[in-house]
Design an enzyme around this catalytic site. Structure first.
Site, PDB file in Angstrom:
ATOM      1  N   LYS A 120      21.484  -7.553   3.763  1.00  0.00           N
ATOM      2  CA  LYS A 120      21.225  -7.397   4.902  1.00  0.00           C
ATOM      3  C   LYS A 120      19.848  -6.464   5.299  1.00  0.00           C
ATOM      4  O   LYS A 120      19.850  -5.170   5.134  1.00  0.00           O
ATOM      5  CB  LYS A 120      22.291  -7.093   5.761  1.00  0.00           C
ATOM      6  CG  LYS A 120      22.037  -6.865   7.107  1.00  0.00           C
ATOM      7  CD  LYS A 120      23.406  -6.630   7.922  1.00  0.00           C
ATOM      8  CE  LYS A 120      23.262  -6.662   9.413  1.00  0.00           C
ATOM      9  NZ  LYS A 120      22.157  -5.381   9.853  1.00  0.00           N
ATOM     10  N   GLU A 178      13.932 -11.998   9.086  1.00  0.00           N
ATOM     11  CA  GLU A 178      13.731 -10.677   9.450  1.00  0.00           C
ATOM     12  C   GLU A 178      12.341 -10.236   9.196  1.00  0.00           C
ATOM     13  O   GLU A 178      11.702 -10.492   7.992  1.00  0.00           O
ATOM     14  CB  GLU A 178      14.791  -9.659   8.321  1.00  0.00           C
ATOM     15  CG  GLU A 178      15.247  -8.399   8.933  1.00  0.00           C
ATOM     16  CD  GLU A 178      16.069  -8.508  10.237  1.00  0.00           C
ATOM     17  OE1 GLU A 178      16.603  -9.614  10.527  1.00  0.00           O
ATOM     18  OE2 GLU A 178      16.625  -7.458  10.431  1.00  0.00           O
ATOM     19  N   LYS A 286      28.111 -15.495   4.626  1.00  0.00           N
ATOM     20  CA  LYS A 286      28.329 -16.459   5.484  1.00  0.00           C
ATOM     21  C   LYS A 286      28.961 -17.643   4.599  1.00  0.00           C
ATOM     22  O   LYS A 286      28.823 -17.917   3.577  1.00  0.00           O
ATOM     23  CB  LYS A 286      26.697 -17.145   5.540  1.00  0.00           C
ATOM     24  CG  LYS A 286      26.013 -16.170   6.460  1.00  0.00           C
ATOM     25  CD  LYS A 286      24.409 -16.747   6.565  1.00  0.00           C
ATOM     26  CE  LYS A 286      23.491 -15.642   7.145  1.00  0.00           C
ATOM     27  NZ  LYS A 286      22.303 -15.842   7.019  1.00  0.00           N
TER      28      LYS A 286
END
Ligand code: IVH
Length: 677
Positions: A120, A178, A286
């Site tokens: 992340k 991102e 996920k």
């Protein structure tokens, strides 16, 4: 209350900053010097770093160099940009999987879930809309429903493909990912932003795309919103296709079966986190199958099919690059580990204290070691443990220097009269101003809050003046060469006049503060107070240099052999005597006031817990005592008022509440002191 005061100060600084920012961007007018502007920004960043509760959309850490969102057109996301629920432990992960199984009406024994595990990245999410292979619109996340149109700024990012001709690229797709800044690039910006995320956010939302272009922003793609004509059936394949289409994806993405195996991947990544060139604050898991994702759907603001496994916000794993020795005011040598910078809870940590020689020995800490570093609240980051498994065979024990790294005097461990043991701390044996590093620290102490409290004379300024040879001894503060200072970078007429004023106004000083400011070892505020009360007039104290009658100090209740030896040492040093002589001439040291016993606060007792703002505990104590109030050190029935500052000791506050003691804040005690004239 203190919180409010801090917030107020913070808001004022932001207001001032935005005023100058607006002038500069809209009217091209600089009312203050660039360095003063930068200083203001730094102060805001420092406040945000120190007090995590401070947040403002107008903060330069979010908005630097651009006008806030009204500059950008708002556009609705066809598919909302959701956030993720968080997991902080293995247990949270197990529960996440349980919920998934329950929802799907499946059992663990018969069915194994496949996860796409993706680091992340701690950056800013963006949505890129492609129509017929052409990048048309780029949006920020905004509130998740509506984002800002930052297309032009996003176009400056090299990692974002502008045209995609791959056959299987959907007719229309909103690729999400991102925007971030690499740690190596952040190094150049670290004075302006608290962490890489803030740097990316500020740069991405520049008013002028030309300004965005100057910052090397990166983009990593990981999901999609609205799409038409995509024939991909799971997340991992989607990531592979992103690569083929020309996007950058995270090289550490992994396909993992079963929640049990997620943990080993988590530890692996946590271990190499400090070596990555981008900040990650956890791992996103996920569920791989898009079919299952669809069945699971969303809860409120987050999908049921994904979770973010966060790294600890107060510790991280890093590597010791070097061990530096810092020298304090009393000559104490403090080892500091220089570590691979690591973002712990939003703060980039690159130093960790190792406390002293004994601590290094006890934990056998060595250069090159992989260590767990903890950063909690305002405490200086420190090393909790060494991972011995990671230690290389050729690693060598750290040898603590037996000579002072600053002045080469021998270093010693003193015998402690109280503990009857040798100190854990090793010290430079040179007394006083002979050692350069000790001298600088002594001057910092001299100007500090509880001593001369010279406003605007911070640690950095002492270091800078020292470098410029403007300062060597405390008395030099009162004869500074302001003509030379004015020529130095960062100084303007206004700041010089402020500094002159603060120095002048502090020439008139209380006797106890003066003694404390000298920085004699073992003479803290309380002892300085006792000594000043004993001598009453400064002349008697200065006379010690001639009478050398130190034993008389034994008469002072509270002063013992340790303190007397230290005072003796101080007066046996030539430079110290010279300092005293000069200061006696320059300053107006007040006589110590005999405290009256029948002031308006007689019979009233006070206790302070937590940090006060803008005033030291010592000053509040002395104001109370001047009015015959007394300070006690524990919550008991005898206590009348508990003064509560920032981060008070909860136990004390609870005890006071239970005993129905008046709990007051800083403003209230000041009011009481003002009223009782
Ligand atoms: S998926 C519905 N994947 O984490 C799924 N997000 O707290 C939401 N993030 O706003 C996004 N890496 O800024 C996803 N591989 C990744 C991610 C990721 C970082 C960020 C993203 C998002 C936030 C959610």
């Amino acid at each position: 209350m203190n919180k409010n005061l801090i917030k107020k100060r913070y808001q004022e600084k932001i207001k001032l900053f935005n005023h100058h920012n607006k002038k500069y961007y809209d009217e091209n007018i600089s009312e203050i010097k660039d360095s003063e502007f930068d200083q203001l920004k730094k102060e805001i960043i420092e406040l945000e770093r120190k007090y995590v509760f401070l947040k403002s959309k107008k903060s330069p850490t979010i908005t630097v160099g651009f006008k806030p969102s009204k500059n950008f057109k708002k556009i609705s996301h066809k598919v909302p940009m959701l956030s993720l629920s968080n997991a902080f432990s293995e247990e949270d992960l197990i529960n996440f999987e349980k919920r998934v199984f329950n929802f799907l009406n499946k059992t663990r024994e018969k069915f194994e879930i496949e996860y796409s595990a993706e680091p992340k990245i701690d950056g800013i999410s963006a949505s890129l809309i492609y129509k017929k292979g052409k990048f048309t619109t780029g949006l920020s996340r905004g509130d998740g429903k509506e984002g800002e149109d930052i297309t032009e700024n996003l176009k400056t990012i090299d990692d974002i493909p502008k045209n995609i001709s791959a056959k299987n690229f959907p007719n229309e797709i909103d690729v999400r990912g991102e925007v971030f800044i690499q740690n190596s690039d952040f190094k150049k910006l670290k004075d302006k932003f608290a962490n890489p995320r803030n740097a990316a956010s500020g740069s991405l939302r520049q008013k002028n795309p030309e300004d965005t272009k100057k910052i090397p922003l990166k983009f990593i793609a990981y999901t999609f919103g609205h799409e038409e004509g995509m024939k991909i059936y799971n997340q991992y394949d989607f990531l592979k296709n992103l690569d083929l289409w020309g996007f950058k994806t995270n090289p550490y993405n992994k396909l993992i079966k079963g929640s049990k195996n997620l943990m080993s991947n988590y530890y692996q990544l946590e271990n190499i986190r400090d070596q990555l060139n981008f900040d990650i604050d956890g791992i996103v898991y996920k569920i791989n199958s898009f079919d299952l994702q669809k069945r699971l759907g969303n809860v409120a603001n987050a999908p049921r099919w994904a979770i973010a496994h966060k790294f600890s916000a107060n510790s991280g794993i890093s590597k010791i690059l070097n061990i530096d020795i810092q020298i304090g005011r009393t000559g104490a040598l403090t080892p500091v580990a220089k570590i691979n910078p690591i973002n712990i809870g939003g703060v980039v940590v690159s130093n960790a204290t190792l406390h002293n020689e004994d601590e290094i020995k006890r934990k056998d800490i060595r250069v090159g070691d992989t260590v767990t570093v903890e950063r909690a609240g305002d405490v200086i980051p420190h090393i909790i443990s060494v991972d011995l498994k990671k230690r290389k065979n050729d690693s060598k024990k750290f040898i603590f220097p037996n000579k002072c790294p600053s002045c080469s005097s021998i270093t010693v461990k003193e015998f402690n009269l109280t503990t009857k043991k040798k100190d854990a701390v090793r010290r430079c044996s040179s007394e006083g101003f002979e050692c350069e590093k000790v001298a600088i620290e002594k001057i910092k102490h001299f100007v500090s809050k509880d001593a001369f409290n010279i406003e605007g004379f911070g640690k950095k300024i002492v270091e800078n003046f020292w470098k410029q040879k403007l300062l060597k001894l405390p008395q030099d503060i009162f004869t500074l060469n302001f003509i030379q200072i004015e020529k130095m970078e960062g100084w303007g007429k206004q700041s010089i006049s402020n500094l002159k004023y603060s120095i002048e106004s502090r020439k008139d000083i209380s006797f106890e503060r003066f003694i404390y400011a000298l920085g004699i070892r073992h003479i803290g505020l309380e002892n300085a107070k006792l000594i000043s009360k004993y001598f009453r007039i400064p002349k008697n104290f200065f006379a010690l240099s001639k009478s050398l009658n130190f034993d008389e100090l034994l008469e002072i209740d509270g002063i013992g052999e340790t303190q007397i030896n230290s005072i003796k040492n101080f007066f046996s040093n030539k430079t110290n005597l010279e300092v005293l002589k000069k200061l006696e001439k320059t300053l107006k040291i007040q006589n110590s006031i005999a405290l009256t016993k029948d002031g308006p606060l007689r019979d009233k007792t006070f206790m302070i817990t937590g940090k006060l703002n803008g005033i030291s505990r010592a000053e509040i104590k002395s104001l109370i005592e001047k009015k015959s109030g007394s300070i006690i050190s524990s919550v008991s029935k005898k206590l009348d008022y508990l003064i509560v500052g920032e981060k008070p000791t909860k136990r004390k506050v609870d005890a006071a509440k239970q005993s129905k003691i008046n709990i007051i804040n800083q403003d209230e005690i000041i009011k009481i002191l003002d009223k009782t004239q």
